[in-house]
Design a protein around this motif. Structure first.
Motif, PDB file in Angstrom:
ATOM      1  N   PRO A 284       0.825  -1.212   0.000  1.00 61.70           N
ATOM      2  CA  PRO A 284       0.000   0.000   0.000  1.00 61.70           C
ATOM      3  C   PRO A 284       0.852   1.252   0.000  1.00 61.70           C
ATOM      4  N   CYS A 285       0.296   2.320  -0.572  1.00 60.06           N
ATOM      5  CA  CYS A 285       1.046   3.577  -0.658  1.00 60.06           C
ATOM      6  C   CYS A 285       0.157   4.735  -0.223  1.00 60.06           C
ATOM      7  N   ASP A 286       0.547   5.417   0.831  1.00 56.58           N
ATOM      8  CA  ASP A 286      -0.238   6.534   1.354  1.00 56.58           C
ATOM      9  C   ASP A 286      -0.334   7.677   0.355  1.00 56.58           C
ATOM     10  N   LYS A 287       0.741   7.936  -0.405  1.00 54.78           N
ATOM     11  CA  LYS A 287       0.705   9.053  -1.345  1.00 54.78           C
ATOM     12  C   LYS A 287      -0.337   8.829  -2.433  1.00 54.78           C
ATOM     13  N   VAL A 288      -0.418   7.621  -2.931  1.00 52.36           N
ATOM     14  CA  VAL A 288      -1.382   7.316  -3.991  1.00 52.36           C
ATOM     15  C   VAL A 288      -2.804   7.421  -3.457  1.00 52.36           C
ATOM     16  N   LEU A 289      -3.065   6.816  -2.316  1.00 46.53           N
ATOM     17  CA  LEU A 289      -4.406   6.861  -1.746  1.00 46.53           C
ATOM     18  C   LEU A 289      -4.768   8.274  -1.311  1.00 46.53           C
ATOM     19  N   GLY A 290      -3.817   8.993  -0.734  1.00 50.68           N
ATOM     20  CA  GLY A 290      -4.091  10.366  -0.324  1.00 50.68           C
ATOM     21  C   GLY A 290      -4.459  11.246  -1.506  1.00 50.68           C
ATOM     22  N   PHE A 291      -3.734  11.099  -2.611  1.00 53.15           N
ATOM     23  CA  PHE A 291      -4.037  11.863  -3.815  1.00 53.15           C
ATOM     24  C   PHE A 291      -5.437  11.522  -4.318  1.00 53.15           C
ATOM     25  N   ALA A 292      -5.770  10.244  -4.369  1.00 56.85           N
ATOM     26  CA  ALA A 292      -7.071   9.828  -4.897  1.00 56.85           C
ATOM     27  C   ALA A 292      -8.218  10.326  -4.017  1.00 56.85           C
ATOM     28  N   PHE A 293      -8.075  10.216  -2.710  1.00 56.36           N
ATOM     29  CA  PHE A 293      -9.131  10.697  -1.819  1.00 56.36           C
ATOM     30  C   PHE A 293      -9.280  12.213  -1.925  1.00 56.36           C
ATOM     31  N   ASP A 294      -8.171  12.929  -2.013  1.00 62.21           N
ATOM     32  CA  ASP A 294      -8.247  14.390  -2.173  1.00 62.21           C
ATOM     33  C   ASP A 294      -9.012  14.759  -3.442  1.00 62.21           C
ATOM     34  N   GLU A 295      -8.732  14.063  -4.541  1.00 67.90           N
ATOM     35  CA  GLU A 295      -9.423  14.357  -5.788  1.00 67.90           C
ATOM     36  C   GLU A 295     -10.912  14.074  -5.675  1.00 67.90           C
ATOM     37  N   ALA A 296     -11.279  12.995  -5.000  1.00 69.77           N
ATOM     38  CA  ALA A 296     -12.700  12.664  -4.825  1.00 69.77           C
ATOM     39  C   ALA A 296     -13.403  13.700  -3.961  1.00 69.77           C
ATOM     40  N   VAL A 297     -12.717  14.197  -2.919  1.00 69.18           N
ATOM     41  CA  VAL A 297     -13.294  15.227  -2.055  1.00 69.18           C
ATOM     42  C   VAL A 297     -13.568  16.494  -2.863  1.00 69.18           C
ATOM     43  N   ARG A 298     -12.595  16.916  -3.655  1.00 74.56           N
ATOM     44  CA  ARG A 298     -12.758  18.153  -4.429  1.00 74.56           C
ATOM     45  C   ARG A 298     -13.907  18.039  -5.426  1.00 74.56           C
ATOM     46  N   ARG A 299     -14.067  16.886  -6.007  1.00 78.95           N
ATOM     47  CA  ARG A 299     -15.103  16.695  -7.005  1.00 78.95           C
ATOM     48  C   ARG A 299     -16.460  16.341  -6.411  1.00 78.95           C
ATOM     49  N   GLY A 300     -16.472  15.926  -5.150  1.00 83.52           N
ATOM     50  CA  GLY A 300     -17.716  15.469  -4.542  1.00 83.52           C
ATOM     51  C   GLY A 300     -18.249  14.221  -5.220  1.00 83.52           C
ATOM     52  N   CYS A 301     -17.315  13.333  -5.611  1.00 84.82           N
ATOM     53  CA  CYS A 301     -17.716  12.162  -6.386  1.00 84.82           C
ATOM     54  C   CYS A 301     -17.328  10.877  -5.657  1.00 84.82           C
ATOM     55  N   THR A 302     -17.743   9.763  -6.220  1.00 79.57           N
ATOM     56  CA  THR A 302     -17.423   8.448  -5.679  1.00 79.57           C
ATOM     57  C   THR A 302     -15.983   8.083  -6.003  1.00 79.57           C
ATOM     58  N   LEU A 303     -15.332   7.416  -5.061  1.00 76.85           N
ATOM     59  CA  LEU A 303     -14.004   6.869  -5.278  1.00 76.85           C
ATOM     60  C   LEU A 303     -14.119   5.356  -5.381  1.00 76.85           C
ATOM     61  N   ARG A 304     -13.639   4.808  -6.493  1.00 74.47           N
ATOM     62  CA  ARG A 304     -13.621   3.358  -6.676  1.00 74.47           C
ATOM     63  C   ARG A 304     -12.198   2.850  -6.470  1.00 74.47           C
ATOM     64  N   ALA A 305     -12.012   2.029  -5.460  1.00 72.80           N
ATOM     65  CA  ALA A 305     -10.707   1.438  -5.164  1.00 72.80           C
ATOM     66  C   ALA A 305     -10.670   0.046  -5.779  1.00 72.80           C
TER      67      ALA A 305
END
Length: 291
Positions: A169-190
Motif C-alpha cells: 500500500p502507498c499513502d501518497k497514492v491513496l491520499g491523492f485519490a481521496f483528495d481528488e474525490a473530495v474536491r469533485r464530490g464524487c465516488t471513489l472506486r478502489a
C-alpha cells in the motif's frame, strides 16, 4: 514558492486539452495555473523550419491565446506563462518542482492500440517527482465539456478510480485519490486485481478472494475515517491489475496509479501497471510517484 498546477503547452490539440483540464483542476484546488512552453531549438514538430524570432513569436502566441481563452472560462483563476529553452523532458520536471502536479497531453491511436505517450512524455513522467496527469484530446464536444471547458454549468463529476496494491500500500497514492474525490464530490472506486496459478481449485480460490476483499477493506478503513464525506466503492477482481484498471476507468473522470521512484541514470522506471494504464486508459491518468 506559490503552489500551482503546471501544464506543458506546445500548441497541439492534446496540449490544449491538457491545459483545459489543468485550468479546471487549478480552480478546484484554488491555486494558480502556470502555462509552460519549452522551446527545443533548432526544430519543433509544430514549426520545423522556423528561425529563432519566428519560433519566439509563435510560442508567445500559443501561450497568450491559451491564457486568454482559459481566463474567459475561469474568470477568477490566476494564470501565468513561461517560456523555457532546452529539452522538455529535462525542463518540465524542474519547472514543476514547486507545483502540485504537472499536466501533459497525449495522442490517441485508436480504441485498440490505445494512446501514444512518446519518448519525451515517458521521460518527463519518469523524471518528475510530483504527480503527472496525462490528458487525451477530446473526440467530441461532450467529452471536451466534461474534461474542463470551464462553462458556468458543469455536469456532475464521474468517479475517481484508484489502483490499490494491498500487498504494497502507498499513502501518497491513496491520499491523492481521496483528495481528488473530495474536491469533485464524487465516488471513489478502489480497484485491486489479483490472479492465482491454474493449479488452484475453486474452493481455495473463493477463500483467497474473501481474504483479499477483507484486506482491501482493512486497508481503506483509516482513509474512510479520514475522509468521511467520500463514498468509497471497493472492487476486487480476478484479473491482471492493469487490464482491470483500464476497464474500470472507461467511464471515470480520473484514474490514479502509483509509480515507484527510482533514480537510475540510464533508463526510465515506470512499473508495468502504470505503463499499461498510461497507454490505454481513455480517462485522464494521474501517475503519483512514491518511495
Amino acid at each position: 514558492m506559490t503552489r500551482n498546477v503546471t501544464v506543458g503547452l506546445d500548441g497541439s490539440p492534446e496540449s490544449r486539452a491538457a491545459a483545459a483540464w489543468a485550468a479546471r483542476e487549478a480552480s478546484l484546488r484554488e491555486v494558480p495555473l502556470r502555462l509552460v512552453h519549452v522551446e527545443e531549438w533548432p526544430t519543433t514538430a509544430a514549426v520545423p523550419m522556423a528561425g529563432p524570432e519566428v519560433q519566439q513569436r509563435w510560442a508567445d502566441k500559443v501561450l497568450t491565446d491559451a491564457a486568454v481563452e482559459l481566463g474567459k472560462r475561469h474568470p477568477g483563476l490566476e494564470i501565468t506563462t513561461r517560456q523555457l529553452s532546452g529539452r522538455p523532458a529535462a525542463a518540465l520536471p524542474i519547472e514543476a518542482a514547486d507545483a502540485e502536479m504537472l499536466v501533459l497531453g497525449s495522442r490517441g491511436l485508436g480504441s485498440i492500440m490505445g494512446f501514444l505517450i512518446g519518448s519525451v512524455g515517458m521521460a518527463t513522467v519518469s523524471a518528475t517527482e510530483q504527480p503527472v496527469v496525462l490528458v487525451r484530446a477530446p473526440n467530441g464536444q461532450d467529452k471536451e465539456t466534461r474534461t474542463g471547458s470551464g462553462d458556468a454549468e458543469q455536469p456532475a463529476y464521474r468517479d475517481v478510480v484508484v489502483g490499490v496494491d494491498i500487498n504494497q500500500p502507498c499513502d501518497k497514492v491513496l491520499g491523492f485519490a481521496f483528495d481528488e474525490a473530495v474536491r469533485r464530490g464524487c465516488t471513489l472506486r478502489a480497484v485491486h486485481g489479483w490472479t492465482l496459478p491454474l493449479v488452484y481449485s475453486y474452493a481455495p480460490m473463493v477463500e483467497v478472494g474473501q481474504q483479499i476483499e477483507q484486506g482491501l477493506s482493512d486497508l481503506l478503513l483509516p482513509w474512510r475515517q479520514k475522509f468521511p464525506s467520500v463514498q468509497v466503492v471497493e472492487q476486487t477482481f480476478v484479473a491482471p491489475p492493469a487490464h482491470q484498471l483500464v476497464h474500470s476507468a472507461a467511464d471515470a473522470d480520473l484514474v490514479v496509479v502509483g509509480r515507484r521512484l527510482r533514480r537510475a541514470p540510464l533508463r526510465a522506471h515506470i512499473g508495468p501497471v502504470a505503463h499499461a494504464v498510461m497507454h490505454h486508459s481513455a480517462a485522464p491518468v494521474a501517475v503519483v510517484p512514491h518511495d
